[in-house]
Design a protein around this motif. Structure first.
Motif, PDB file in Angstrom:
ATOM      1  N   CYS A 102       0.988  -0.922   0.139  1.00 38.56           N
ATOM      2  CA  CYS A 102      -0.075   0.114   0.020  1.00 38.56           C
ATOM      3  C   CYS A 102       0.898   1.109  -0.026  1.00 38.56           C
ATOM      4  O   CYS A 102       1.955   1.315   0.828  1.00 38.56           O
ATOM      5  CB  CYS A 102      -0.886   0.033   1.210  1.00 38.56           C
ATOM      6  SG  CYS A 102      -2.188  -0.993   1.166  1.00 38.56           S
ATOM      7  N   GLU A 139      -2.992   5.113   0.816  1.00 33.17           N
ATOM      8  CA  GLU A 139      -3.902   3.922   0.907  1.00 33.17           C
ATOM      9  C   GLU A 139      -4.012   3.457   2.272  1.00 33.17           C
ATOM     10  O   GLU A 139      -5.295   3.001   2.523  1.00 33.17           O
ATOM     11  CB  GLU A 139      -3.400   3.089  -0.156  1.00 33.17           C
ATOM     12  CG  GLU A 139      -3.667   3.316  -1.414  1.00 33.17           C
ATOM     13  CD  GLU A 139      -2.963   2.261  -2.606  1.00 33.17           C
ATOM     14  OE1 GLU A 139      -3.266   2.258  -3.880  1.00 33.17           O
ATOM     15  OE2 GLU A 139      -2.096   1.388  -2.132  1.00 33.17           O
ATOM     16  N   ARG A 140      -2.978   3.377   2.903  1.00 31.32           N
ATOM     17  CA  ARG A 140      -3.191   2.685   4.229  1.00 31.32           C
ATOM     18  C   ARG A 140      -4.036   3.726   5.189  1.00 31.32           C
ATOM     19  O   ARG A 140      -4.930   3.055   5.980  1.00 31.32           O
ATOM     20  CB  ARG A 140      -1.733   2.679   5.009  1.00 31.32           C
ATOM     21  CG  ARG A 140      -1.215   1.268   5.424  1.00 31.32           C
ATOM     22  CD  ARG A 140      -0.071   0.880   5.950  1.00 31.32           C
ATOM     23  NE  ARG A 140       0.887   1.856   5.810  1.00 31.32           N
ATOM     24  CZ  ARG A 140       1.843   2.293   6.639  1.00 31.32           C
ATOM     25  NH1 ARG A 140       1.747   2.070   7.885  1.00 31.32           N
ATOM     26  NH2 ARG A 140       2.952   3.123   6.111  1.00 31.32           N
ATOM     27  N   TYR A 177      -6.709  -5.749  -4.234  1.00 31.93           N
ATOM     28  CA  TYR A 177      -5.538  -5.059  -4.401  1.00 31.93           C
ATOM     29  C   TYR A 177      -5.815  -3.893  -5.493  1.00 31.93           C
ATOM     30  O   TYR A 177      -6.380  -4.421  -6.426  1.00 31.93           O
ATOM     31  CB  TYR A 177      -4.225  -5.988  -5.000  1.00 31.93           C
ATOM     32  CG  TYR A 177      -3.106  -5.470  -5.300  1.00 31.93           C
ATOM     33  CD1 TYR A 177      -2.134  -5.068  -4.429  1.00 31.93           C
ATOM     34  CD2 TYR A 177      -2.829  -4.814  -6.746  1.00 31.93           C
ATOM     35  CE1 TYR A 177      -1.074  -4.426  -4.787  1.00 31.93           C
ATOM     36  CE2 TYR A 177      -1.668  -4.353  -6.995  1.00 31.93           C
ATOM     37  CZ  TYR A 177      -0.785  -3.856  -6.086  1.00 31.93           C
ATOM     38  OH  TYR A 177       0.317  -3.364  -6.739  1.00 31.93           O
TER      39      TYR A 177
END
Length: 302
Positions: free
Chosen positions: A69, A73-74, A184
């Motif tokens: 990530c 995104e995290r 993903y």
């Protein structure tokens, strides 16, 4: 979700805190998050303590793994998981040289007001990794509810970020999605390319590669999302060997899509490997192969 970039918090409400790097926020990580949520009491908040950079990038520069990530995104995944306070901190000397006792007492108790702490059972912390889950269990015996979560496994082996990275590198994206618990994603801004796709009858959106681990080179079927709508897509990841290129690119052809979207955001998910990348002797051979590839995202017949 409130985002902190330093270990400073107004300790007005107790905190149930999960600690870890959480790359990918996979199914194993989500057990830790769920456990922190379970520890929450009335007026408590649920938080995570994590790091902008992988600790190995500071401790052993050059050995850090490629990430599943991006930082952005995290952070988004934490918010979607119900985290209320995220401590997204650079891993540097200020943290690396703390003793285990300093980390637990000064950081977790005094600065953050933690009253519940959740880590993985293999978690190590403090200068020279001197502390572990048992260290925390002994230290927090009276003041803090502490939970060490054992590794989470599927039917074959432990679910870990390391295992998921191996699967991404091998192009086994269906297994990747299963272990992540979500798809993903490749997300980026559409850039101008060489324009060959138009010539070949397959105009593509060229995605700026995100700073994360990319699947192995090849052609993938995928779902593209633009402006809130999903489109079936073919995605090429690689170096365009037919044209003698070296830099890796991400090119997506969207079915039933005619718009020009340079400078716009595009996301690709549910990638499924179709074939290896290879060089073709002629452009005509490449065009013929692309027509065959299109069958991977053809309309179903009833």
């Amino acid at each position: 979700m409130r985002l902190y970039r330093q270990l400073v918090r107004e300790v007005d409400r107790p905190l149930a805190l999960a600690i870890g790097f959480f790359d990918g926020l996979h199914r194993g990580h989500r057990v830790l998050i769920d456990e922190a949520r379970r520890l929450r009491r009335p007026r408590w908040r649920v938080g995570v303590l994590t790091f902008e950079n992988h600790p190995a990038a500071f401790l052993r520069p050059g050995t850090e793994p490629p990430l599943i990530c991006t930082p952005e995104e995290r952070i988004r995944l934490f918010s979607e998981a119900g985290i209320e306070e995220c401590f997204f901190i650079p891993f540097d000397a200020n943290l690396a040289y703390l003793t285990p006792e300093q980390f637990m007492d000064d950081v977790l108790l005094k600065r953050l007001g933690a009253r519940g702490v959740v880590v993985g059972s293999t978690f190590r912390f403090g200068h020279q990794r001197a502390g572990d889950a048992q260290t925390m269990a002994n230290f927090f015996r009276e003041d803090v509810t502490f939970v060490a979560v054992p590794p989470v496994a599927d039917e074959t082996e432990r679910i870990s970020s390391t295992r998921i990275r191996r699967l991404i590198a091998a192009g086994h994206m269906e297994d990747v999605d299963r272990l992540l618990g979500q798809s993903y994603e490749l997300r980026g801004i559409v850039e101008r390319g060489a324009g060959r796709g138009h010539t070949l009858g397959f105009p593509t959106a060229n995605l700026a590669p995100p700073q994360k681990l990319l699947p192995k080179d090849g052609v993938y079927a995928a779902t593209a999302r633009f402006d809130g709508r999903d489109y079936a897509a073919l995605v090429s990841i690689g170096t365009n060997p037919t044209f003698g290129k070296n830099a890796r690119t991400i090119e997506a052809w969207l079915r039933d899509f005619q718009q020009t979207i340079y400078g716009c955001d595009l996301s690709l998910r549910e990638l499924r490997f179709v074939r290896e990348q290879r060089a073709f002797a002629t452009v005509d051979e490449l065009a013929t192969q692309m027509l065959a590839d299109r069958a991977a995202v053809a309309y179903p017949s009833y």
